[in-house]
Design an enzyme around this catalytic site. Structure first.
Site, PDB file in Angstrom:
ATOM      1  CG  ASP A 119      44.037  41.994  12.410  1.00 32.34           C
ATOM      2  OD1 ASP A 119      43.160  41.806  11.542  1.00 32.34           O
ATOM      3  OD2 ASP A 119      44.069  41.391  13.483  1.00 32.34           O
ATOM      4  CB  CYS A 411      31.067  44.398  47.505  1.00 32.20           C
ATOM      5  SG  CYS A 411      32.375  45.478  46.945  1.00 32.20           S
ATOM      6  CB  CYS A 429      29.364  46.456  44.597  1.00 31.52           C
ATOM      7  SG  CYS A 429      29.227  47.409  46.108  1.00 31.52           S
TER       8      CYS A 429
END
Ligand code: IVH
Length: 668
Positions: A119, A411, A429
């Site tokens: 691949d 956050c 954030c």
């Protein structure tokens, strides 16, 4: 002045030896001599070529890198089209294929050769009289892209073929697959992660992205390999079967995958398929199936092709690497740039030999698109066998207990607000002092390829941030021994070692410092380019967008990112502080002298000095040497066999000096 015969012969001899050692090292994996001995020969050759530039030939082992970036890839037409393969997915389909082959051959005996299907990226390399001349990608099969200069950087690619029975073929078009080994891919991605650069999804993409680089120096820095497995045109060499091809290519210096098998029956083909499938994960490279090819080229002629795929070959694909499991929870991770990445925590499940308990969900849009909820049954896949990902949910299996995931408004690490910048998929954030971001950016800053502060590892960074000793990068340089010794498990001696390392890092140099700051899209290589261009971090911080765009390797996205970084007040303060704390923010300062403010670029081989000597001469007189031609360059010094840089210098109307003129300028 003609070159003495002994020198010519010595150069030829050195090249032959080096080619032979390269072949044993890169193709056969059996080094014949030590690295030190090899280096010695290589240096001798370099030295001779420097003294006698007229001896430099494009196929010399010294000529693999050093070419400047191209503007774009030129198209290359394949004399014989590069075909694709038809696929089959089970024994039945394989049997149908085999029956058709036998029928079309009128019942003649057939032999098959089976090979792993790699691949990677298929390429064609043209050797004329044994010399590598043009290499191209497959493209649409008829026309590909000229990647000659990039292929030259792959050590396994012979620049010249070995003679067979004393002769090299007049013409040989060798086809094969450029690929990246799984381990190398992992390392490359880890590096990119540290640099805040986008990750490659799998080794295939990494290989393709690395080969299709306009700057061959980038390709050279990537660990690419190649296996040859097919032939285009061939003249002056007789290859009649795949078996002959696979045994002849290595003798010419062209590496082939040793894992292949000649099969006389379909039962043997199936057996080899099962064997490969079972060993699939032990293979150092990624294979997505097995190619079955008719061995005899004459029989291939008879079989011909349909719709761009030969009838004489088939790809028997491996089953997809997927499994079904449940999402226990979806958590959010905060990266160095503040990007929030949702991650699915899974009921552990075996996917092709590895246990998967986490999978990335990339971003909120992806979660919506795949409709993944907490508690869902999902299909997970090991993309490129490395980063597992959730492919999709299975809504049919829902019980009604599932919960939708919502991106947190704050956050998870610092509780600060989260924003989604317009046009971006990721939430971020924005708090520059968010502990999660700080930890990641300190890890990056201290990492081996950045400021290289040994001893400032993961755990210690956590502790320094959690105890508040380090709130931003500059705090690293404010650490005192008593601070460290007070941390648990930090002895006097290791505290001192760490401080020594920190002290040492102050002189890491401008390129490392730029990389260490973690500016988005500024990886190691680009940091080097920038460090060459600007005399100091201050100068870089003051560069405007247009000025940055002038640099050949800087595009709009990168230029904007650099400008944004230095516009940020906290970053400006940081740079000031680093400087005050003794971190060297300047490039090796050019001395004052008659060449102060002048930038030189060299191209081609000089006869009286090495590049390094020339650089020192320029710097001793206060000048600077850059690696690429841009408008900022004042002189381009042209030696024998100049490259692209000369053309670019002419384009930009930069003063061009011969070596003689350069010598006069520097008073030599
Ligand atoms: S033979 C006409 N052998 O598979 C057949 N191809 O889907 C010529 N590939 O573009 C190719 N491993 O990139 C052949 N051992 C192998 C291969 C192989 C991978 C790729 C190749 C080709 C694609 C076709």
């Amino acid at each position: 002045m003609s070159v003495p015969k002994e020198i010519r012969e010595r150069v030829e001899r050195l090249r032959e030896e080096i080619r032979r050692y390269d072949y044993h090292y890169y193709v056969l994996n059996q080094p014949l001599i030590s690295d030190a001995e090899y280096d010695k020969l290589f240096r001798e050759l370099l030295e001779l070529e420097r003294k006698y530039p007229e001896l430099v030939t494009p196929d010399s082992p010294t000529q693999r890198v050093g070419a400047p970036p191209a503007e774009e890839f030129a198209p290359v037409e394949h004399a014989i089209p590069m075909l694709s393969l038809q696929n089959c997915f089970n024994d039945e389909e394989l049997e149908e294929w085999d029956e058709r082959v036998r029928r079309l051959l009128g019942g003649e005996p057939v032999e098959y050769v089976c090979e792993p299907k790699l691949d990677g990226l298929s390429v064609e390399l043209v050797y004329v009289d044994g010399v590598f001349t043009v290499g191209s990608t497959r493209g649409d099969g008829r026309v590909g892209e000229d990647v000659t200069r990039n292929l030259r950087t792959i050590k396994q690619v012979p620049l010249r073929l070995f003679p067979l029975d004393g002769r090299v073929p007049r013409l040989l078009e060798a086809r094969g697959e450029v690929y990246m080994e799984k381990e190398a891919f992992r390392r490359l991605n880890a590096e990119r992660e540290r640099a805040g650069e986008p990750l490659f999804a799998n080794p295939r993409n990494a290989a393709a992205g690395s080969l299709r680089q306009l700057d061959p120096n980038v390709t050279a820095s990537r660990p690419l390999k190649i296996f040859f497995y097919a032939l285009g045109r061939a003249e002056g060499i007789d290859i009649r079967t795949q078996e002959e091809l696979l045994t002849t290519f290595p003798k010419l210096g062209l590496p082939v995958n040793p894992l292949w098998k000649k099969c006389r029956t379909l039962a043997e083909v199936k057996e080899f398929y099962r064997e490969l499938l079972a060993r699939r994960h032990e293979l150092p490279y990624e294979a997505d199936g097995m190619v079955v090819k008719v061995n005899d080229f004459a029989q291939r002629e008879v079989l011909g092709e349909v719709s761009r795929a030969p009838r004489w070959a088939v790809a028997y694909k491996f089953p997809a690497e997927e499994a079904t499991t449940r999402v226990l929870d979806i958590i959010v991770q905060v990266g160095r740039t503040g990007a929030l990445t949702p991650v699915a925590l899974l009921e552990p499940v075996e996917v092709s030999g590895a246990t998967v308990s986490r999978a990335t969900l990339h971003n909120e849009d992806e979660i919506r698109r795949k409709d993944v909820r907490i508690g869902d049954w999902v299909i997970v896949r090991r993309a490129g066998e490395v980063i597992p990902e959730v492919v999709k949910s299975i809504p049919e299996r829902r019980t009604g207990q599932e919960r939708e995931f919502k991106m947190p408004e704050r956050c998870p690490a610092c509780g600060g607000p989260v924003v989604r910048p317009p046009g971006e998929v990721a939430y971020r954030c924005e708090n520059l002092s968010c502990p999660a971001r700080i930890k990641e950016s300190i890890r990056h800053f201290a990492s081996r390829r950045a400021m290289d502060i040994e001893g400032l590892g993961e755990k210690l960074v956590d502790k320094l941030v959690e105890t508040g000793l380090v709130r931003k990068l500059s705090d690293i340089y404010r650490l005192r021994k008593e601070d460290l010794v007070n941390l648990e498990r930090m002895g006097e001696k290791s505290a001192q070692n760490l401080l020594d390392q920190i002290e040492r890092s102050k002189n890491a140099g401008l390129a490392r410092l730029i990389f260490a700051l973690g500016i988005r899209y500024v990886g190691e290589h680009l940091a080097e380019v920038l460090a060459e261009h600007f005399p100091s971090l201050e100068a870089l911080s003051q560069a405007d967008y247009d000025e940055l765009l002038q640099i050949p390797e800087v595009g709009p996205r990168i230029a904007q990112s650099i400008v944004d970084f230095f516009k940020n007040e906290e970053n400006r303060v940081l740079i000031q502080e680093l400087k005050e704390l003794g971190v060297r923010t300047e490039a090796e300062r050019p001395r004052e002298g008659p060449l102060s403010g002048k930038t030189f670029v060299f191209t081609g081989a000089l006869s009286a000095f090495t590049r390094e000597e020339a650089r020192r001469l320029v710097e001793a007189l206060g000048g600077r040497v850059a690696s690429g031609v841009s408008r900022k360059v004042d002189y381009v010094v042209v030696g024998a066999d100049p490259g692209e840089k000369l053309r670019r210098a002419q384009e930009l109307r930069i003063t061009i000096l011969t070596e003689e003129e350069f010598r006069r300028l520097v008073g030599r």
